[in-house]
Write an enzyme that holds these catalytic residues in place. Structure first.
Site, PDB file in Angstrom:
ATOM      1  N   LYS A 102      13.003 -12.677  43.746  1.00  0.00           N
ATOM      2  CA  LYS A 102      12.521 -13.973  43.249  1.00  0.00           C
ATOM      3  C   LYS A 102      11.012 -13.901  42.995  1.00  0.00           C
ATOM      4  CE  LYS A 102      15.998 -17.030  45.420  1.00  0.00           C
ATOM      5  NZ  LYS A 102      16.276 -18.226  46.202  1.00  0.00           N
ATOM      6  N   GLU A 117      24.499 -10.021  51.763  1.00  0.00           N
ATOM      7  CA  GLU A 117      23.178 -10.606  52.041  1.00  0.00           C
ATOM      8  C   GLU A 117      22.922 -10.759  53.532  1.00  0.00           C
ATOM      9  OE1 GLU A 117      21.989 -13.319  48.166  1.00  0.00           O
ATOM     10  OE2 GLU A 117      22.041 -14.251  50.123  1.00  0.00           O
ATOM     11  N   HIS A 146      46.062  -1.114  39.530  1.00  0.00           N
ATOM     12  CA  HIS A 146      46.080  -0.339  38.288  1.00  0.00           C
ATOM     13  C   HIS A 146      44.668  -0.028  37.833  1.00  0.00           C
ATOM     14  CE1 HIS A 146      50.408  -1.053  37.966  1.00  0.00           C
ATOM     15  NE2 HIS A 146      50.086  -2.163  38.610  1.00  0.00           N
TER      16      HIS A 146
HETATM   17  O1  PA5 Z   1      22.483 -17.136  50.318  1.00  0.00           O
HETATM   18  C1  PA5 Z   1      21.371 -17.332  49.896  1.00  0.00           C
HETATM   19  O2  PA5 Z   1      20.453 -17.733  50.615  1.00  0.00           O
HETATM   20  C2  PA5 Z   1      21.063 -17.141  48.422  1.00  0.00           C
HETATM   21  O3  PA5 Z   1      22.090 -16.516  47.744  1.00  0.00           O
HETATM   22  C3  PA5 Z   1      20.801 -18.491  47.780  1.00  0.00           C
HETATM   23  O4  PA5 Z   1      21.952 -19.286  47.901  1.00  0.00           O
HETATM   24  C4  PA5 Z   1      20.432 -18.336  46.297  1.00  0.00           C
HETATM   25  O5  PA5 Z   1      19.328 -17.479  46.176  1.00  0.00           O
HETATM   26  C5  PA5 Z   1      20.104 -19.681  45.691  1.00  0.00           C
HETATM   27  O6  PA5 Z   1      19.093 -20.285  46.425  1.00  0.00           O
HETATM   28  P1  PA5 Z   1      18.786 -21.811  46.298  1.00  0.00           P
HETATM   29  O7  PA5 Z   1      19.953 -22.581  46.760  1.00  0.00           O
HETATM   30  O8  PA5 Z   1      17.584 -22.024  47.148  1.00  0.00           O
HETATM   31  O9  PA5 Z   1      18.485 -22.085  44.837  1.00  0.00           O
END
Ligand code: PA5
Length: 471
Positions: A439, A296, A325
């Site tokens: 989202k 990310e 394996h």
């Molecule tokens: O790293 C990130 O920003 C995302 O993976 C969020 O943690 C994930 O989308 C969950 O978001 P939130 O904590 O706002 O529910």
């Protein structure tokens, strides 16, 4: 564990060995050490910039936070039977990684006399079967739910929250909700904050500047850890030590900077996949956590100048010795497109000797008298050797032991490695437009107000699908 003693800290220092990524070991598939020298000025600037912006970024300062609110909240729920985290992505992966690294591998199955704290479950999926099982299985009267969402809007988390809330209300009554739900969210914004304020439920603040994937050492990861008895002060002391090492401007002595440079230099040579392969069952979910952090943060279309760059290397989670394996055949003989990152452990918690038997069968009896420790360490080295012989670059992070201090240190080293790599790529490491796009499409598909235009665009795109290709 005397985690504030400098001598002990030095013994617990995680070491990085990059020899097997160099052309001296893996020939033309490795990198020339001069390349690291050439990148050093940019890496030094990145390290200094992170230090300069540490209070804006938030996560480098987490080791210094006051954890008294977390401890107070944890003390209130220690007596319950089940503690359930509802969250996803950065609001779940760290919790799972900490729990599996530091608690007993069969923690939830231990009798209460040996556990002394609630069982821990993390629900991080909108899968109906999982959510149904949660409701069917756990007794609400002895369960506390920690709903974690930075934004306070994420569909998966909110759906699980609504389900649990409804179940609690139906089984225990509306008055019971406040003693069964804890919210962890942004201190001022988001629907979860609004709900918590309206209902008067207990809440923990998430530092507003800290993004999900950098939040494991915040209230997000700390509450479930403290509830299950993990020493969160040692975790943070390890992270502080990790930051001290990873903020060294002498970048060729800085393992986070060197790992970032090696990763980028390898990516430049076409090794566009990063395998994270700990040789410890306890660290299997750290590989998962790392995958999110790396993917990310670094998978980006645009650089900071707005130019399309389409950068990022694909993280792959693997587990030694299990995946020897399964995946190692591909790593040794498939395309030259991977940098393997091992995590080797010097000292496991247990030393287990393999019993001797069948002395007439040499293919079995050679194991007798060795330890599992020697076996798994030999397997890690053997995989390194096999990769070296096949010209496959790999690096090894050596963990002296797995404990709260070294885990905190490892988290911080990887966070710094990721932030330095992002700076070297000249991208925004801390946004996630690709995740947000998913989202938004979910909101549109579920008919949420304000997303009609996106719904129409999706419907138009679906017109272009041809039925004969659904076979
Ligand atoms: O790293 C990130 O920003 C995302 O993976 C969020 O943690 C994930 O989308 C969950 O978001 P939130 O904590 O706002 O529910």
């Amino acid at each position: 564990m005397d985690y504030l003693n400098p001598t002990w800290q030095a013994q617990m220092r995680i070491r990085l060995d990059i020899n097997n990524a160099l052309n001296s070991v893996v020939d033309q598939h490795g990198i020339d050490p001069n390349q690291l020298g050439a990148m050093a000025d940019a890496a030094r600037a990145a390290v200094l910039d992170i230090e300069h912006k540490r209070s804006i970024l938030g996560w480098p300062d987490l080791p210094q936070q006051d954890v008294s609110a977390v401890h107070a909240m944890a003390a209130k729920v220690k007596h319950v039977e089940n503690f359930v985290v509802l969250g996803i992505g950065g609001s779940a992966l760290g919790n799972i990684a900490v729990q599996s690294a530091l608690n007993h591998p069969f923690y939830n199955d231990l009798p209460r006399s040996k556990r002394l704290a609630p069982k821990l479950y993390v629900i991080d999926n909108s899968d109906p079967d999982l959510n149904a099982a949660l409701i069917e299985t756990l007794d609400p009267a002895t369960t506390v739910y920690n709903v974690i969402s930075k934004s306070g809007t994420t569909a998966e988390t909110m759906a699980s929250f609504l389900t649990v809330r409804n179940h609690l209300e139906q089984t225990l009554g509306a008055d019971a909700l406040k003693s069964h739900i804890i919210l962890t969210t942004d201190p001022t914004s988001g629907f979860l904050r609004q709900i918590g304020q309206r209902e008067g439920w207990p809440m923990l603040d998430l530092p507003p500047t800290v993004g999900g994937r950098f939040s494991v050492l915040s209230t997000v990861g700390l509450l479930s850890a403290a509830v299950t008895g993990i020493d969160i002060r040692a975790l943070l002391a390890g992270a502080a030590y990790g930051y001290q090492i990873a903020s060294n401007p002498d970048v060729l002595r800085n393992p986070a900077a060197v790992a970032a440079m090696v990763n980028l230099a390898c990516a430049h040579k076409g090794q566009n996949m990063v395998v994270m392969m700990p040789y410890a069952h306890r660290l299997r979910h750290v590989a998962d956590w790392f995958a999110q952090l790396w993917a990310e943060s670094l998978g980006k279309r645009y650089d900071l100048n707005g130019t399309e760059v389409f950068v990022g290397t694909t993280p792959i989670k693997a587990l030694g010795a299990t995946d020897q394996h399964s995946q190692v055949q591909l790593y040794a003989e498939g395309p030259f497109d991977k940098l393997v990152n091992f995590i080797a452990v010097d000292q496991y918690q247990h030393t287990v000797t393999i019993p001797s038997a069948y002395t007439d069968l040499e293919g079995v009896s050679y194991l007798g008298g060795h330890t599992f420790n020697a076996l798994i360490q030999a397997e890690q080295q053997a995989t390194e050797i096999a990769l070296n012989d096949a010209g496959r670059p790999n690096i090894t992070h050596h963990m002296p032991a797995i404990n709260a201090f070294t885990l905190g240190q490892l988290f911080m080293l990887f966070e710094m490695q990721t932030a330095i790599a992002g700076a070297l790529l000249n991208i925004n490491t801390f946004d996630q437009p690709g995740v947000e796009a998913g989202k938004i499409a979910t909101y549109a598909l579920l008919g949420r107000n304000g997303f009609a235009e996106r719904r129409d665009q999706i419907a138009a795109a679906r017109q272009r699908r041809l039925s004969q290709w659904e076979i």
